[in-house]
Motif scaffolding. Structure first.
Motif, short mmCIF file in Angstrom:
data_model
loop_
_atom_site.label_atom_id
_atom_site.label_comp_id
_atom_site.label_asym_id
_atom_site.label_seq_id
_atom_site.Cartn_x
_atom_site.Cartn_y
_atom_site.Cartn_z
N PHE A 798 30.10 60.46 62.28
CA PHE A 798 30.75 60.13 63.24
C PHE A 798 30.12 59.18 64.24
O PHE A 798 30.92 58.14 64.51
CB PHE A 798 31.58 60.94 63.87
CG PHE A 798 32.47 60.77 65.12
CD1 PHE A 798 33.70 60.22 64.72
CD2 PHE A 798 32.26 60.67 66.35
CE1 PHE A 798 34.66 59.78 65.90
CE2 PHE A 798 33.28 60.43 67.47
CZ PHE A 798 34.33 59.91 66.97
N GLN A 799 29.02 59.37 64.56
CA GLN A 799 28.09 58.62 65.59
C GLN A 799 26.54 58.42 64.98
O GLN A 799 25.96 59.23 64.55
CB GLN A 799 28.17 59.47 66.93
CG GLN A 799 27.31 58.57 67.80
CD GLN A 799 27.61 59.23 69.20
OE1 GLN A 799 26.75 60.37 69.25
NE2 GLN A 799 28.08 58.68 70.04
N CYS A 800 26.26 57.29 65.03
CA CYS A 800 25.08 56.68 64.31
C CYS A 800 24.25 55.77 65.12
O CYS A 800 25.13 55.05 65.95
CB CYS A 800 25.13 56.44 62.92
SG CYS A 800 26.13 54.87 62.61
N SER A 801 23.07 55.42 64.99
CA SER A 801 22.49 54.32 65.81
C SER A 801 21.82 53.31 64.95
O SER A 801 21.01 53.65 64.01
CB SER A 801 21.35 55.37 66.43
OG SER A 801 21.64 56.09 67.45
N TYR A 802 22.12 52.15 65.08
CA TYR A 802 21.47 50.96 64.64
C TYR A 802 20.32 50.37 65.24
O TYR A 802 20.51 50.00 66.52
CB TYR A 802 22.33 49.75 64.25
CG TYR A 802 23.47 49.96 63.09
CD1 TYR A 802 22.94 49.62 61.88
CD2 TYR A 802 24.49 50.56 63.25
CE1 TYR A 802 23.83 49.82 60.60
CE2 TYR A 802 25.36 50.83 62.05
CZ TYR A 802 25.05 50.49 60.63
OH TYR A 802 25.83 50.44 59.71
N GLU A 803 19.25 50.79 64.89
CA GLU A 803 17.95 50.50 65.64
C GLU A 803 17.18 49.23 65.16
O GLU A 803 17.47 48.78 64.11
CB GLU A 803 16.80 51.72 65.20
CG GLU A 803 17.55 52.94 65.59
CD GLU A 803 16.59 54.03 65.20
OE1 GLU A 803 15.68 53.92 64.39
OE2 GLU A 803 16.70 55.11 65.75
N VAL A 804 16.44 48.73 66.05
CA VAL A 804 15.81 47.55 65.79
C VAL A 804 14.85 47.47 64.43
O VAL A 804 14.03 48.59 64.49
CB VAL A 804 15.10 46.93 67.23
CG1 VAL A 804 13.91 45.71 66.70
CG2 VAL A 804 15.91 46.53 68.09
N ASN A 805 14.89 46.42 63.82
CA ASN A 805 13.93 46.50 62.75
C ASN A 805 13.98 47.46 61.73
O ASN A 805 13.11 48.10 61.18
CB ASN A 805 12.45 46.48 63.09
CG ASN A 805 11.51 45.92 62.00
OD1 ASN A 805 11.96 45.13 61.25
ND2 ASN A 805 10.18 46.24 61.81
N ASN A 806 15.35 47.91 61.67
CA ASN A 806 15.88 49.18 60.68
C ASN A 806 15.78 48.56 59.09
O ASN A 806 15.80 47.46 58.90
CB ASN A 806 16.92 49.56 61.00
CG ASN A 806 17.99 48.65 61.06
OD1 ASN A 806 17.88 47.56 61.13
ND2 ASN A 806 19.49 49.37 60.74
N PRO A 812 20.28 56.16 61.62
CA PRO A 812 20.22 57.89 61.56
C PRO A 812 21.76 58.40 62.36
O PRO A 812 22.13 57.79 63.49
CB PRO A 812 19.11 58.04 62.45
CG PRO A 812 18.18 56.73 62.33
CD PRO A 812 19.31 55.59 62.04
N CYS A 813 21.94 59.35 61.52
CA CYS A 813 23.24 59.95 62.25
C CYS A 813 23.03 60.87 63.59
O CYS A 813 21.82 61.54 63.37
CB CYS A 813 24.05 60.83 61.31
SG CYS A 813 25.82 61.36 61.82
N SER A 814 23.74 60.72 64.45
CA SER A 814 23.56 61.67 65.72
C SER A 814 24.85 62.68 66.06
O SER A 814 24.63 63.59 66.64
CB SER A 814 23.39 60.83 66.92
OG SER A 814 24.30 60.06 67.17
N ARG A 815 25.78 62.50 64.97
CA ARG A 815 27.08 63.25 65.33
C ARG A 815 27.70 63.56 64.18
O ARG A 815 28.15 62.35 63.48
CB ARG A 815 27.95 62.97 66.55
CG ARG A 815 29.12 63.89 66.59
CD ARG A 815 29.75 63.63 67.97
NE ARG A 815 31.07 64.49 68.09
CZ ARG A 815 31.03 65.50 68.95
NH1 ARG A 815 29.88 66.12 69.21
NH2 ARG A 815 32.14 66.30 69.10
N CYS A 816 28.12 64.48 63.36
CA CYS A 816 28.50 64.39 62.05
C CYS A 816 30.16 64.69 62.20
O CYS A 816 30.55 65.16 63.33
CB CYS A 816 28.05 65.40 60.99
SG CYS A 816 26.46 65.25 60.61
N LYS A 817 30.82 64.64 61.11
CA LYS A 817 32.50 64.96 61.18
C LYS A 817 32.73 65.62 59.65
O LYS A 817 31.66 65.99 58.77
CB LYS A 817 33.31 63.69 61.19
CG LYS A 817 33.17 62.62 60.23
CD LYS A 817 33.71 61.53 60.36
CE LYS A 817 33.78 60.29 59.27
NZ LYS A 817 34.33 59.06 59.66
N ASN A 818 34.05 65.85 59.40
CA ASN A 818 34.58 66.46 58.24
C ASN A 818 33.78 68.05 58.10
O ASN A 818 33.71 68.24 56.90
CB ASN A 818 34.38 65.58 57.22
CG ASN A 818 34.84 64.17 57.07
OD1 ASN A 818 35.96 64.06 57.91
ND2 ASN A 818 34.28 63.20 56.76
#
Length: 852
Positions: A798-806, A812-818
């Motif tokens: 549900f929530q993830c972070s798009y980081e520099v130079n990825n 990486p996910c920081s909050r799951c769903k389902n």
């Protein structure tokens, strides 16, 4: 155990060439298993019977009955409810699929909801559904789903496979996924292209082949581009240009010539061959003449015949006697137990023949439908005498006294019967009619007088040969002695309003209402038929040059009507300077000095034009396109000149109008009918290639190679974006991409494969990826605003972070769903049993694995 009719397994090979998915071949391996288990009472209702009598409410709860095959012997569960599964119809709304979703997973997800019978340990329905999604990824068109599902190794329930295949194609369209086209495979083979349901485009300039391509029939843009560039689109294999068709030099295919004691066998077409192998095989005792059947269905329905095939689903093969197993196997084939003819389902068109003709049907090898011809009937029943019979074309007279009869000259049986009855056959070339003798006896009281009278019929046979008249003459039957006609050619002249062109009196006596002018004999003054009809009537050349209504014209006539006068219907003809080859008046389209008419209404092709027009593609326009100094569509390669530097294509006329440039070359831009190096101020340069650049009045947006800007002079016309760009804007300073495709990233108005090291790779779909600053993606939004590229790579995140130079597709996910559990940036079905426990969250959002 359900015992069904023979089933096919398929092994198909897919090869990727030039980035396109090509289906090379589809080989069918016959696997037929027939096991009948008879259980208990013989009164058990078979699956086929219960299927044929089942209705929509035969399953409990209002559900539907789904069948596996069309023929079964004993039902799986030994009941007579349904031969398949009672289940509700699977409903799937493709509009709910969001961008970034995995197409195959989305397609296969509903498969798990399908009902399964208690004895179905292989989950055949679900497996077939899943297989349909896989097939849908590679099927070049929806129409191919049926054949691929029918022959799939893992497919038992074809209905579920077809539905899943169509669902997969719809999902790909929703996600803007570029689908493969099998048509690209046949780029240089016109025959294979057309027989595969594709369109073949060939572009030639100055007699040299410049480009050829096989395009999808559904791709209207590609077809329109081909036409716009002056390309040729053959409508049938017979029109394929020899220069690009490997099979053209071998058509028509040669076949072996067999004797009366042999039959012709045509073997399955081998890979890489243009023509099938043919052979003459000796007839055997009680041979049912199987070789006369040209398709699997007719062959298999004939006792003693079997269809030998190489296993392809195209129905190509040979019909052999059922005892010829060794001969079939020797050629690498096998006897088919289920027909897959290409003619199955083909509806043949019938044809209505005009009065006086007979319909004749001829079916050629390889044709699904017969060729229908209308042949002239020979009607001899009206000949009641020898002379009258010989007046009828194609008739002969059989003289047998009071039993004499007029018959068809082509009937050898009738001629033989006449001779067996002691009669004399008189044909139109024999020059001999019967001589009848009548004897009358008169008796008086003193004498008896016998009188014999002889009646000789007209000898018409040798005098019936008609001369060939010129276009300024008409054939006239002259009855000099009132007996047999003598045919003569009379010069004719038009009679209009009671006068000939020289001012002599004349009269049109045959039609005083609808005939405007007629042709009269210069010898006798006789009205020999109408020349020009009025009152919107049509001159029926078939029917003695009479004036008729259009609906009374014979079928397949060449019907011509440009004005209320000079309308006509006749056999196909050529019109030169207002007169056809038979001397009858005619009219060509405007500007044509000669033309040819074929069946249909005003179906004319110009063959010559007046001095003010060009001959182009069978027409005579005042203006034509001129490409590289040659008139487009000119059969004689007529020369022309644009007179504008660097102009590749222009419109020209033979009047005072100056040429108008259409396309520039040499990287020049079209502006104010000139090809310039750069566009004037306040105009937008448009174009990437060295051909076709132009200056337009204001900025525009290009999507899918078409201008989508409303109220623009080029709205809907062709445009191009840079490579890997899906949507771009053309402005005063050039082109800028706004949305990329092919898994490329948008960076500074261009599409790149890798983002700068100080930016993040954002997005997971093949479309809409971007380079930008790091951010956190929450439910498709950034800071509460919807962002197109904001999609987490893990569909359960549900929530993830798009980081520099990825790395691409890495966030990486920081909050799951389902109901999934978060552990080290990933969403898991459950926490590892060693050293981890859940965080106790009951909601399907926010569950985590906590280290003990």
């Amino acid at each position: 155990v359900c015992v069904c009719d023979c089933w096919f397994l398929s092994v198909y090979q897919l090869t990727v060439m030039d980035g396109l998915l090509e289906m090379m071949r589809m080989y069918l391996l016959l696997g037929c298993m027939l096991t009948v288990i008879l259980m208990g009472s013989s009164s058990h209702t078979t699956a086929q019977e219960s299927c044929s009598t089942s209705t929509s409410n035969s399953c409990p709860g209002g559900r539907s009955c789904f069948t596996t095959k069309t023929s079964c012997s004993v039902e799986v569960d030994f009941t007579n409810d349904c031969p398949g599964v009672c289940d509700s119809m699977l409903v799937f709304d493709v509009s709910t699929v969001q961008q970034g979703a995995d197409a195959r997973s989305t397609c296969q997800e509903p498969c798990s909801t399908l009902a399964v019978r208690s004895d179905d340990t292989s989950f055949a329905r679900r497996s077939s559904c899943n297989a349909g999604c896989v097939i849908g990824e590679t099927a070049a068109a929806v129409s191919l789903c049926e054949s691929m599902c029918t022959n799939g190794e893992e497919v038992t329930w074809v209905t579920d496979c077809n539905a899943a295949c169509r669902r997969m194609i719809a999902i790909q369209e929703q996600l803007n996924i570029v689908r493969p086209s099998s048509c690209n495979t046949f780029k240089s083979n016109c025959t294979m292209c057309l027989t595969s349901g594709c369109h073949f485009c060939q572009i030639a300039q100055e007699g040299s082949l410049m480009f050829s391509a096989c395009v999808d029939s559904a791709s209207s843009n590609d077809i329109a581009d081909c036409v716009e560039l002056g390309g040729m689109l053959p409508s049938s294999v017979n029109q394929c240009p020899a220069a690009v068709d490997p099979c053209s030099s071998q058509r028509p295919c040669a076949t072996a010539t067999c004797t009366q004691n042999e039959r012709l066998v045509t073997y399955p077409l081998e890979t890489g061959k243009c023509c099938p192998k043919t052979e003459c095989v000796p007839l055997t005792t009680n041979d049912p003449m199987c070789s006369s059947f040209k398709n699997c269905t007719n062959c298999s329905n004939t006792t003693g015949c079997s269809w030998c095939t190489d296993g392809q689903v195209n129905g190509v093969g040979a019909c052999l006697t059922s005892s010829s197993t060794a001969l079939c196997a020797e050629e690498g084939g096998s006897f088919a137990t289920q027909c897959t003819d290409v003619c199955a389902g083909v509806t043949c068109q019938d044809k209505t023949c005009p009065t006086g003709t007979t319909k004749v049907k001829t079916t050629m090898d390889g044709d699904c439908c017969p060729t229908i011809e209308c042949q002239q009937q020979v009607v001899c029943g009206g000949g009641n005498s020898c002379g009258g019979c010989l007046d009828l074309n194609g008739c002969s007279w059989c003289g047998v006294g009071m039993f004499s009869v007029c018959f068809d000259s082509s009937s050898t049986a009738a001629s033989t019967d006449c001779e067996e009855q002691g009669g004399i056959v008189v044909s139109q070339t024999s020059g001999q009619c019967l001589v009848d003798e009548t004897t009358t006896t008169t008796t008086t009281t003193t004498t008896t007088t016998t009188t014999t009278s002889t009646t000789t019929e007209c000898i018409c046979g040798t005098t019936r040969t008609a001369p060939t008249c010129s276009s300024t003459q008409r054939l006239v039957a002259v009855y000099g002695d009132g007996c047999c006609p003598v045919f003569e050619c009379h010069n004719i002249v038009e009679c209009k309003r009671g006068l000939t062109p020289s001012g002599e009196d004349c009269a049109c006596t045959n039609d005083l209402v609808d005939c405007f002018s007629c042709m009269v004999s210069t010898t006798t003054g006789e009205d020999l038929g109408c020349a020009v009809c009025k009152n919107s009537k049509f001159l029926d050349v078939y029917n003695g040059d009479k004036c008729v209504n259009q609906e009374d014209c014979p079928a397949d006539s060449a019907i011509v009507s440009y004005t209320a006068f000079k309308s006509r219907c006749s056999a196909p003809f050529t019109c030169v300077d207002g007169v056809d080859e038979n001397g009858r008046m005619c009219s060509c389209p405007t500007g044509c000095t000669s033309c040819s008419f074929v069946g249909g209404f005003n179906n004319a092709t110009c063959t010559a034009c007046d001095a003010t027009r060009f001959l182009s593609d069978g027409n005579c326009p005042r203006e034509v396109s001129c490409t590289r100094g040659v008139v487009d569509g000119s059969p004689t390669m007529e020369g022309c000149s644009c007179g504008i530097t660097s102009c590749h294509r222009c419109t020209v006329s033979k009047g005072s109008t100056a040429p108008v440039c259409i396309t520039c070359r040499d990287s020049k831009y079209l502006s104010a009918n000139q090809c310039v190096t750069s566009c004037p101020d306040l105009s937008v340069p448009l174009g990437l290639n060295s051909f076709g650049r132009l200056c337009t009045e204001k900025p525009l947006t290009c999507k899918r190679d078409r201008v989508i800007t409303p109220d623009h002079s080029r709205t809907g016309k062709v445009c191009k974006c840079p490579k890997d760009c899906f949507i771009c804007n053309w402005g005063y300073n050039g082109v800028e991409c706004t949305r990329c495709k092919n898994a490329q990233y948008l960076s500074g108005g261009s599409c790149v494969s890798t983002c700068p090291s100080d930016q993040t790779h954002s997005g997971v779909s093949n479309f809409g990826r971007e380079c930008g600053a790091a951010y956190e993606c929450t439910g498709g939004s950034v800071g509460g605003l919807k962002v197109d590229s904001c999609r987490c790579p893990d569909k359960n995140c549900f929530q993830c972070s798009y980081e520099v130079n990825n790395s691409p597709r890495s966030a990486p996910c920081s909050r799951c769903k389902n109901g999934k559990y978060l552990l080290e940036g990933a969403c898991l079905n459950s926490c590892p049993q060693m050293n981890y426990v859940t965080n106790g969250v009951i909601s399907k959002f926010g569950r985590e694995c906590v280290l003990v």
